[in-house]
Design a protein around this motif. Sequence first.
Motif, PDB file in Angstrom:
ATOM      1  N   THR A 190      40.435  67.215  69.035  1.00 41.89           N
ATOM      2  CA  THR A 190      39.170  66.825  68.407  1.00 41.89           C
ATOM      3  C   THR A 190      39.458  65.920  67.212  1.00 41.89           C
ATOM      4  OG1 THR A 190      38.456  69.064  68.911  1.00 41.89           O
ATOM      5  CG2 THR A 190      36.990  67.731  67.550  1.00 41.89           C
ATOM      6  N   ALA A 191      40.426  66.328  66.392  1.00 38.19           N
ATOM      7  CA  ALA A 191      40.751  65.550  65.197  1.00 38.19           C
ATOM      8  C   ALA A 191      41.139  64.132  65.582  1.00 38.19           C
ATOM      9  CB  ALA A 191      41.878  66.227  64.432  1.00 38.19           C
ATOM     10  N   ALA A 192      41.927  63.994  66.635  1.00 40.78           N
ATOM     11  CA  ALA A 192      42.353  62.659  67.036  1.00 40.78           C
ATOM     12  C   ALA A 192      41.170  61.815  67.467  1.00 40.78           C
ATOM     13  CB  ALA A 192      43.367  62.767  68.172  1.00 40.78           C
ATOM     14  N   SER A 193      40.214  62.415  68.145  1.00 42.85           N
ATOM     15  CA  SER A 193      39.080  61.593  68.571  1.00 42.85           C
ATOM     16  C   SER A 193      38.173  61.291  67.381  1.00 42.85           C
ATOM     17  CB  SER A 193      38.327  62.245  69.726  1.00 42.85           C
ATOM     18  OG  SER A 193      37.433  63.201  69.248  1.00 42.85           O
ATOM     19  N   VAL A 194      38.157  62.173  66.388  1.00 41.59           N
ATOM     20  CA  VAL A 194      37.328  61.907  65.212  1.00 41.59           C
ATOM     21  C   VAL A 194      37.894  60.757  64.382  1.00 41.59           C
ATOM     22  CG1 VAL A 194      36.495  62.871  63.040  1.00 41.59           C
ATOM     23  CG2 VAL A 194      36.389  64.226  65.090  1.00 41.59           C
ATOM     24  N   ILE A 195      39.231  60.627  64.346  1.00 40.01           N
ATOM     25  CA  ILE A 195      39.762  59.488  63.593  1.00 40.01           C
ATOM     26  C   ILE A 195      39.695  58.202  64.403  1.00 40.01           C
ATOM     27  CG2 ILE A 195      41.298  60.872  62.137  1.00 40.01           C
ATOM     28  CD1 ILE A 195      43.611  59.911  63.895  1.00 40.01           C
ATOM     29  N   GLY A 196      39.084  58.266  65.588  1.00 42.71           N
ATOM     30  CA  GLY A 196      38.825  57.050  66.341  1.00 42.71           C
ATOM     31  C   GLY A 196      39.906  56.687  67.343  1.00 42.71           C
ATOM     32  N   GLN A 197      40.753  57.622  67.668  1.00 42.81           N
ATOM     33  CA  GLN A 197      41.810  57.350  68.639  1.00 42.81           C
ATOM     34  C   GLN A 197      41.199  57.211  70.041  1.00 42.81           C
ATOM     35  OE1 GLN A 197      44.574  55.975  69.099  1.00 42.81           O
ATOM     36  NE2 GLN A 197      45.923  57.401  68.024  1.00 42.81           N
ATOM     37  N   SER A 198      41.789  56.301  70.849  1.00 47.26           N
ATOM     38  CA  SER A 198      41.225  56.101  72.186  1.00 47.26           C
ATOM     39  C   SER A 198      41.662  57.236  73.118  1.00 47.26           C
ATOM     40  CB  SER A 198      41.712  54.780  72.760  1.00 47.26           C
ATOM     41  OG  SER A 198      43.083  54.875  73.049  1.00 47.26           O
TER      42      SER A 198
END
Lengths: 298, 353, 331
Positions: A190-198
């Motif tokens: 979740t954290a990775a997608s929140v920082i905008g990671q594809s």
Amino acid sequence: MVHDAAVAKHNRLSKRHSGLREKCHTFFKRGILTKISSALVIIFILIAIFCPYLTPYTPYEQSLRNKLKPWSKEHWLGTDNLGRDVLTRVLYGARISIVTGVLSSLWAAVVGAALGLTAGYSRGFLGSFLMRLTDAHLSIPPLILVMVLAPIFGRTILGISIVIGISAIPSYVRMVYGQVLSLRENDYVTAASVIGQSNFKILLKHLLPNCIPVVIVMFTSNVSTAITIEANLAYIGIGIRPPTPAWGVMISEGYNYLVSYPHLAIAPGIMLMLLIISLNVVGDGIRDVIDPRLRGKL
Amino acid sequence: MGERILEVRNLCTSFFTHEGEVKAVNDVSFHIDEQEIVAFVGESGCGKTVTQLSLLQIVPAPPGKITGGEVFFKGRDLLQHKPNSPEMRSVRGAGIAMIFQEPMTSLNPVFTVGHQLTDIIMLHRKVGHKEAWEMGIEALRSVEIPEPEVRMRNYPFELSGGMRQRVMIAMAVYCNPDIIIADEPTTALDVTTQAQVLELLVSLVKQHRKSLIIVTHNLGVVTRYVDRIYVMYAGRIIESGSTEEIMTKPRHPYTIGLLNSVPKIEKERSEKLIPIKGAPPWLIDMDPRCTFLPRCSYACEVCETKEFPKLRRLGESDHFIACHRDIAGSITGSTTGRLDSAGRHDLGGEAHG
Amino acid sequence: MAETVRENPLLKVEQLKMYFPLTKGLLSKTYSWVKAVDGISFEIYPNETFGLVGESGCGKSTTGKCAIRVLQPTEGRVVYKGRDIAGLSKSMLKPYRRELQLIFQDPYGSLNPRQSVFSILKEAVVLDRERHTAVEANERVDELLTLVGLDPDMKSRYPHEMSGGQRQRLGIARALACNPKLVVCDEPVSALDVSIQAQIVNLFRELQAKLGLTYLFIAHDLAVVRHMADRIAIMYLGKIVEVIDSDHIFREALHPYTVALLSALPTTDYYQERKRSRIILEGEVPSPVNKPAGCAFHPRCKYATETCRQVSPGLRNVGRNHCVACHNVAV
Ligand SMILES: Nc1ncnc2c1ncn2[C@@H]1O[C@H](COP(=O)(O)OP(=O)(O)OP(=O)(O)O)[C@@H](O)[C@H]1O
Ligand SMILES: Nc1ncnc2c1ncn2[C@@H]1O[C@H](COP(=O)(O)OP(=O)(O)OP(=O)(O)O)[C@@H](O)[C@H]1O
Ligand SMILES: [Mg+2]
Ligand SMILES: [Mg+2]
């Protein structure tokens, strides 16, 4: 749910992700059987690598004058019906077994993991399509599948490896798929997608590395299965073609002389048995060290 | 208060791991009287649970091992008995009962609540199955579980956390022990449920005239119930005394720090909290000096050079501290706002990690 | 009414609903819904800390995640900087994505165990729109670590080599790497030891002052929320039952549930604690699958009337930024 204390406790106890040294320690602490098996596996691998230097003969060298000789100084395990040195053939057999086992598991692991990752991360149509396909594939007994495919891909080491690999793919897909489903619930995803990671990067950076332990465990248990299947195929005569010194071939040929020259079938048989058992024990050990929760799942 | 029912002297328990000896309980002495309620307070990992497990000799072994000390329960030294001896087994449950931190793991998931409850009652009360079932229903009723007849047939996962913990309380109380140990009985629960469960536990204990040890990491939760408090830090007791003494006149820098770390509802929001800097030490290869030294704001030369301070009595009271210094002189006023000069820390307290 | 005139809200949530389907059978037929969030509205103003308290399972995390579009709400509007982002697709959301950050409760599960500190932060730094060179990224990582009070020498460590407090600081640094405007802090201190909690709470307040952050601060510990937040919303079973300035909560709280929460709040003041009487709530929190009709709190409320059993109360303003959802409170 709020389980502060439980979370804290869990953290304390799992604070130390054990290092490689500790893992080795736990591995060998499992008992004498694990130690012996590891030694055997290493010996088999050494034999597979260095077999040309271990005997003065080649496995194909026939000498009809010397056929069906008992053991002697020149031929420690005697010769077979074509006068070939049995010991040489048995040693070369280790090479063929291990190469087919590793090769087929390796490529099944790569393809299976890739498909499993894709299915697990793209939940929609693609995911369920892949999983239905896997289910269908799983419902065919692997031996039957291999018997059908073997003639198509050719009865060489490479062809047989591909065929056995195909039969092993769905179990990897299943395993990795399940792993991805549970991993993607992790907060760090979740954290990775929140920082905008594809999505693709998340798959590569966060999901794949955490699937690798399961794949390794799967792989180790798979090698011995692949070796068994390979020997089975060779034995019933649809696997690797005869002059090649595969253990299955040797057992099948030696079978005709079982009463008068039992060592022809027994020597490769014992080797096969030792290799399979020790691979299984080592595989179990690796599984327990990497992730004891997988016990019973594989 | 009544007779001294449990007296523990110099208890030491260690875990022998790859990295070395974890001194989880280090020279711990305490006691509890009949009908007394005491609390063990301390941060996660300071050895509260292991202390209690050691009393009952149920420390996971290996790697755990009780390496020394005496545990006098009703005058007999329990550590003289082997962990699996009949004497120890009769103490567990019937003499000292324990309620565990995690209610989900301490109830067996594959049996119904009633099954587990009657098993325990039959074991300790020597009654038949039918009677035990009736007593089980009664036990559930006594812990205010609605529809006890229905709940008896439920599996643990069908109950909420609060209910599971109440079942555990029912089990503990119905073994009719002299001492009940409640290891963080409410930490996994919500605030309102926490209040419900604690009130219930304490009222049952008082009603049955038992002794109670509550283990917790939150001082505020137990203040209103307990008579005495033991504060643990890194495997040792570093301060003990009556609740009033500890809560209003704490003397050990760690206790003071703990009390200051929690936001006070009676104080202005604009005030900064005063945390303890740093993090608790590893329990392996511990510094022979005071274990709180790296985090202490009152440390002086004595602390830097001398060994770990022995627990000492303050005046005539029942108040003990393990501290070289007597920081009473530097304390004035109420609990809060004491550390203004010495204890205020900014960012990065933990960074040296 | 002397309402202070406020600027435009940074985030405005209107009638937010989030229902999770409960499925069964081969065809995953939905037979019921978990009404995790059931129609809530609130506003968060720039530079403010908005607190959200409630018991486990009442929908706090779900609200937080919907507010920054980690979850897509079933219904309702989420207006951020004047634009409704509730229904935007991932690509449409991109300009806002990094401005809305999340800090997790579990300092262990929120960090990839196979990534080093440096790699975790670099991942967040390099996604910035102005591309960083390697040296710049390196500097930025050091800067972030210092900002959250970690030693830049820790860069090569792995999460399991750090304490809970340090991990939580790292999680904060990762969120800050995105230069966020609004940070949802989902129980960021409840997994930490008491002595470490205070360090992290202070860190949050310092960062807010330094970087002008806006927080949605979620917790179940009312004392911590009161300390952090300017306004507090109390949630019960998917609904907000009271919104109140945190300076006034102890004197002016009106909703029976808030009052019970306050009375269950443990304090360390010995004399006050001994003489204080507690309100012990009866019964359990109902399940969010079949909620009671009317006011969700009525089965546990001693003031419940016939109206409470039938009609669900709406939030009503009772003055000074104070809203209550209760039939028995006179305006
Ligand atoms: N992905 C999901 N699928 C189904 N149900 C869910 C999902 N996420 C949450 N829920 C349910 O929604 C309700 C609210 O959950 P949420 O996590 O928002 O609560 P919370 O207030 O944050 O609780 P806690 O304090 O335990 O974190 C719970 O009943 C939960 O079981
Ligand atoms: N089985 C075990 N093996 C090794 N070390 C252990 C084991 N159990 C506990 N320990 C160590 O003993 C120490 C004390 O643990 P204990 O469980 O008593 O802490 P606690 O004070 O109860 O903490 P918590 O608040 O988390 O329950 C810890 O540092 C822990 O790492
Ligand atoms: Mg404990
Ligand atoms: Mg939550």
